[in-house]
Design a protein around this motif. Sequence first.
Motif, PDB file in Angstrom:
ATOM      1  N   LYS A 170       0.834  -1.210   0.000  1.00 41.26           N
ATOM      2  CA  LYS A 170       0.000   0.000   0.000  1.00 41.26           C
ATOM      3  C   LYS A 170       0.864   1.254   0.000  1.00 41.26           C
ATOM      4  N   PHE A 171       1.920   1.207   0.798  1.00 46.25           N
ATOM      5  CA  PHE A 171       2.851   2.344   0.847  1.00 46.25           C
ATOM      6  C   PHE A 171       3.485   2.562  -0.525  1.00 46.25           C
ATOM      7  N   ALA A 172       3.926   1.472  -1.162  1.00 46.31           N
ATOM      8  CA  ALA A 172       4.577   1.572  -2.468  1.00 46.31           C
ATOM      9  C   ALA A 172       3.627   2.149  -3.517  1.00 46.31           C
ATOM     10  N   ARG A 173       2.371   1.709  -3.487  1.00 47.80           N
ATOM     11  CA  ARG A 173       1.388   2.237  -4.450  1.00 47.80           C
ATOM     12  C   ARG A 173       1.149   3.732  -4.225  1.00 47.80           C
ATOM     13  N   ALA A 174       1.133   4.134  -2.956  1.00 44.90           N
ATOM     14  CA  ALA A 174       0.942   5.551  -2.645  1.00 44.90           C
ATOM     15  C   ALA A 174       2.110   6.385  -3.180  1.00 44.90           C
ATOM     16  N   GLN A 184       1.656   6.602  -7.034  1.00 45.54           N
ATOM     17  CA  GLN A 184       0.502   7.407  -7.435  1.00 45.54           C
ATOM     18  C   GLN A 184       0.647   8.876  -7.037  1.00 45.54           C
ATOM     19  N   LYS A 185       1.278   9.141  -5.922  1.00 50.19           N
ATOM     20  CA  LYS A 185       1.411  10.508  -5.418  1.00 50.19           C
ATOM     21  C   LYS A 185       2.832  11.046  -5.634  1.00 50.19           C
ATOM     22  N   ARG A 186       3.479  10.627  -6.717  1.00 49.10           N
ATOM     23  CA  ARG A 186       4.893  10.968  -6.907  1.00 49.10           C
ATOM     24  C   ARG A 186       5.150  12.474  -7.009  1.00 49.10           C
ATOM     25  N   LYS A 187       4.240  13.214  -7.626  1.00 49.66           N
ATOM     26  CA  LYS A 187       4.442  14.664  -7.731  1.00 49.66           C
ATOM     27  C   LYS A 187       4.355  15.334  -6.363  1.00 49.66           C
ATOM     28  N   LEU A 188       3.415  14.868  -5.535  1.00 45.24           N
ATOM     29  CA  LEU A 188       3.288  15.409  -4.180  1.00 45.24           C
ATOM     30  C   LEU A 188       4.537  15.083  -3.357  1.00 45.24           C
ATOM     31  N   GLU A 200       3.132  -0.728 -12.002  1.00 49.94           N
ATOM     32  CA  GLU A 200       3.116  -1.966 -11.220  1.00 49.94           C
ATOM     33  C   GLU A 200       4.547  -2.453 -10.969  1.00 49.94           C
ATOM     34  N   ALA A 201       5.408  -2.285 -11.974  1.00 48.92           N
ATOM     35  CA  ALA A 201       6.807  -2.697 -11.828  1.00 48.92           C
ATOM     36  C   ALA A 201       7.492  -1.892 -10.728  1.00 48.92           C
ATOM     37  N   MET A 202       7.200  -0.601 -10.662  1.00 52.13           N
ATOM     38  CA  MET A 202       7.821   0.227  -9.624  1.00 52.13           C
ATOM     39  C   MET A 202       7.287  -0.149  -8.245  1.00 52.13           C
ATOM     40  N   VAL A 203       5.997  -0.468  -8.147  1.00 46.44           N
ATOM     41  CA  VAL A 203       5.438  -0.907  -6.862  1.00 46.44           C
ATOM     42  C   VAL A 203       6.186  -2.144  -6.369  1.00 46.44           C
ATOM     43  N   ARG A 204       6.329  -3.125  -7.271  1.00 45.66           N
ATOM     44  CA  ARG A 204       7.042  -4.345  -6.894  1.00 45.66           C
ATOM     45  C   ARG A 204       8.506  -4.051  -6.556  1.00 45.66           C
ATOM     46  N   ALA A 205       9.109  -3.157  -7.329  1.00 46.08           N
ATOM     47  CA  ALA A 205      10.515  -2.815  -7.091  1.00 46.08           C
ATOM     48  C   ALA A 205      10.706  -2.190  -5.709  1.00 46.08           C
ATOM     49  N   ILE A 206       9.795  -1.291  -5.323  1.00 44.20           N
ATOM     50  CA  ILE A 206       9.893  -0.653  -4.001  1.00 44.20           C
ATOM     51  C   ILE A 206       9.759  -1.696  -2.901  1.00 44.20           C
ATOM     52  N   VAL A 258      11.650   9.215  -2.620  1.00 48.22           N
ATOM     53  CA  VAL A 258      12.056  10.266  -3.560  1.00 48.22           C
ATOM     54  C   VAL A 258      12.583   9.688  -4.863  1.00 48.22           C
ATOM     55  N   LEU A 259      13.464   8.672  -4.774  1.00 45.04           N
ATOM     56  CA  LEU A 259      14.065   8.117  -5.995  1.00 45.04           C
ATOM     57  C   LEU A 259      13.028   7.484  -6.924  1.00 45.04           C
ATOM     58  N   PRO A 260      12.075   6.668  -6.430  1.00 39.15           N
ATOM     59  CA  PRO A 260      11.037   6.143  -7.338  1.00 39.15           C
ATOM     60  C   PRO A 260      10.233   7.255  -8.006  1.00 39.15           C
ATOM     61  N   ALA A 261       9.944   8.307  -7.247  1.00 41.71           N
ATOM     62  CA  ALA A 261       9.198   9.430  -7.819  1.00 41.71           C
ATOM     63  C   ALA A 261       9.997  10.094  -8.940  1.00 41.71           C
ATOM     64  N   LEU A 262      11.307  10.230  -8.747  1.00 43.02           N
ATOM     65  CA  LEU A 262      12.160  10.822  -9.779  1.00 43.02           C
ATOM     66  C   LEU A 262      12.233   9.929 -11.017  1.00 43.02           C
ATOM     67  N   ILE A 263      12.420   8.626 -10.789  1.00 46.94           N
ATOM     68  CA  ILE A 263      12.528   7.696 -11.922  1.00 46.94           C
ATOM     69  C   ILE A 263      11.239   7.679 -12.739  1.00 46.94           C
ATOM     70  N   MET A 264      10.093   7.661 -12.050  1.00 49.13           N
ATOM     71  CA  MET A 264       8.812   7.650 -12.763  1.00 49.13           C
ATOM     72  C   MET A 264       8.586   8.969 -13.502  1.00 49.13           C
ATOM     73  N   THR A 265       8.993  10.065 -12.912  1.00 51.72           N
ATOM     74  CA  THR A 265       8.806  11.381 -13.530  1.00 51.72           C
ATOM     75  C   THR A 265       9.637  11.530 -14.802  1.00 51.72           C
ATOM     76  N   PHE A 266      10.871  10.995 -14.776  1.00 51.11           N
ATOM     77  CA  PHE A 266      11.776  11.158 -15.921  1.00 51.11           C
ATOM     78  C   PHE A 266      11.900   9.874 -16.742  1.00 51.11           C
ATOM     79  N   GLN A 267      10.883   8.991 -16.651  1.00 55.96           N
ATOM     80  CA  GLN A 267      10.957   7.700 -17.328  1.00 55.96           C
ATOM     81  C   GLN A 267      11.097   7.852 -18.841  1.00 55.96           C
TER      82      GLN A 267
END
Length: 691
Positions: free
Chosen positions: A3-7, A10-14, A262-268, A318-327
């Motif tokens: 649940k934390f990973a999904r949040a 999903q909330k990467r910009k925040l 989904e891949a990032m959720v599993r990765a986290i 922070v790092l997952p949010a950055l990776i998803m933002t600049f994917q």
Amino acid sequence: MEKFARAVVQKRKLILLIAVLLLIPAAFGAAGTYINYDILTYLPPELDSMVGESYLEDDFNMASTAMITVEHMTTADLLNMKDEIAQVPGVESVIWTSDMLDVSVPRQMLPEDIQRFFFNDDGATMMIVKFSDISASPSTMKALEQIKGLLRADCFIGGMAAILQDTKALVDKEMPFYILCAVGCSLIILFLSLKETVVPLIFMLGIFFPIAYNFGSNIFLGQISYITEALATVLQLGVTMDFSIFLLHRFEEEKKTASQEEAMVRAIVNTFSSITGSSLTTIAGFLAMCTMSLTLGRDIGLVMAKGVLLGVLCTITVLPALIMTFQGAIERHTHRTLIPRLSRMSRFVARHYAPILAVFLVLFVPFAVAQSKTDVYYTLFDSLPQDMTSIVGTNRLKADFNMTTTHFIMVDESLSNETLRSLSNEIESVDGINQVLSYEKFLGGGIPEQMIPKEMEDIFHAGGHRMILANSSYESGTTLQNEQLEAMNEIVKRYDSQGVISGEGAMTRDLIQVADTDFRNVNLASILAVFIIVALVFRSGSIPVLLVGIIESAIMINMGIPYFSGTTLPFVASIVVGTIQLGATVDYAILMTNRFREELIHGQPVQEAARIAMEQCSQSILTSGLTFFVATASVAAISRMELISSLCLLISRGALISMAVILLVLPALLIVTAPVIRKTTYHWLVKKERA
């Protein structure tokens, strides 16, 4: 955790917005953190030298002093300069013979000992500057900077306070270059090892956040040492970089069977699981330094443990949010990697494991013996550039007045003048003591007591104590001065059982004794802490012996090299380098052992499991280890501070040695000890449930 990973996804910009906003209080916290440049202040407060230091600070208002050597100057010019220095904020007073006798009175009227203290045979004279605050305080630092601007030609300032001020100026000047070199060299390794061109820049941006938060939160510790300040960024970058690499590799693996989110959720989820044990060993290694009596260890240990914890938290937020933002940019820009998997070497190690172990044991023995014989220095002046203004001034004091260090002797004021004269005479007879100064010297010089200024009495009598100054021709930290202090201490205790000796020499002597004890305590604590964590992670009695043993052997090789090269190490190195090397590189051994276990579970024979484990882990270990190496080696190459340079050189070399031992020796050791591991590890070949 899912649940934390999904949040997070999903909330990467925040998350990025919050991360950026948190940089604001971090910046204020970093700016408000006091940096201590005086290592001696980290000594235990109950030591005689520190008790004496408290008397100097609280009773005599001599928290810090500097000495100015004046050559070829008229009395009028000297008095003008003395008055200017006395007006500098932060200066308590400036002491010269004009405070004892009117300048119109021939100096020959002074007692002979006083004359020799303030004048030499070539006409040079000395002034003593007393500061209102301790040597490492901001007010004293600013005062010294102003005083240097007031000095005329042929004037030289020396002493501990002046040296600390020069140290601060040098560290402040070099710090930006430490960071630039560490970041630049780390980027090169990451570009060579990762196919995604943009990822190294994202990694550096991701690591910037925990480093900034770490420095900002140091304000809650009250202060940190300049050694911690200089090393923290470089160490945190090197130690936590592998967390970022683990996340990226897991993300790429999961993308093969799932969407990006989904891949990032599993990765986290999986990265957090894998780096928990890894980070715990690193944190435990750093926290082991808190067992030191010298609180410098606690200073470094707490800051670095906090940095690793913040690194873990930012890696899963922070790092997952950055990776998803600049994917998009990540996928568009790729290149060929130049750090390969060691396929050929892995086959060689698996086939020739017995000779490899035999050669390693033959090479290890001389280094294990040598590491205990490596010379160590405690004289802090030797680790500084010799062209520094304060070092030149201190050397001039030695040349003109044969004054290398000054001892401050404090005894009870109930001692009679006659007793104090007798004490002073005995101190003067100790080898290496060339000058003794006390109030009673005036009385013994034929000057009526009523003619001696009250200010002079206040210098030597305060707070229920009397002070005697003794100048030594020996350097702090040397065997000669330590023997001198032993002889002086015996004399002082005979006259006053509560009497104490303080000053740089006495504090350095205590530092030597404390450091010897700390070395044993820290090594034992770090080994025990890491041993317990590895034992719990693997639920094994043999694996922690193997992994801790293999890293400790790498540490012994690292610390034995200076003996063969004839290098003398700073005392701090022998205490902290082993702990840092153990905590930072045992992760590589854990990674290799985990992969070896996985291959055995999948039905591979022992030798083949070891080969695959080495081949598959080699790229990650090389990337992480080389990043750690270049980050610290680059600082060692550019720093003019020998203390910082030596520490970084040892840490960087330790990273290489640990990396080599884990890649070459650990697989061979796993093959040989596989039967023992199976019998001493709970559920060794039982497949773990996927997180």
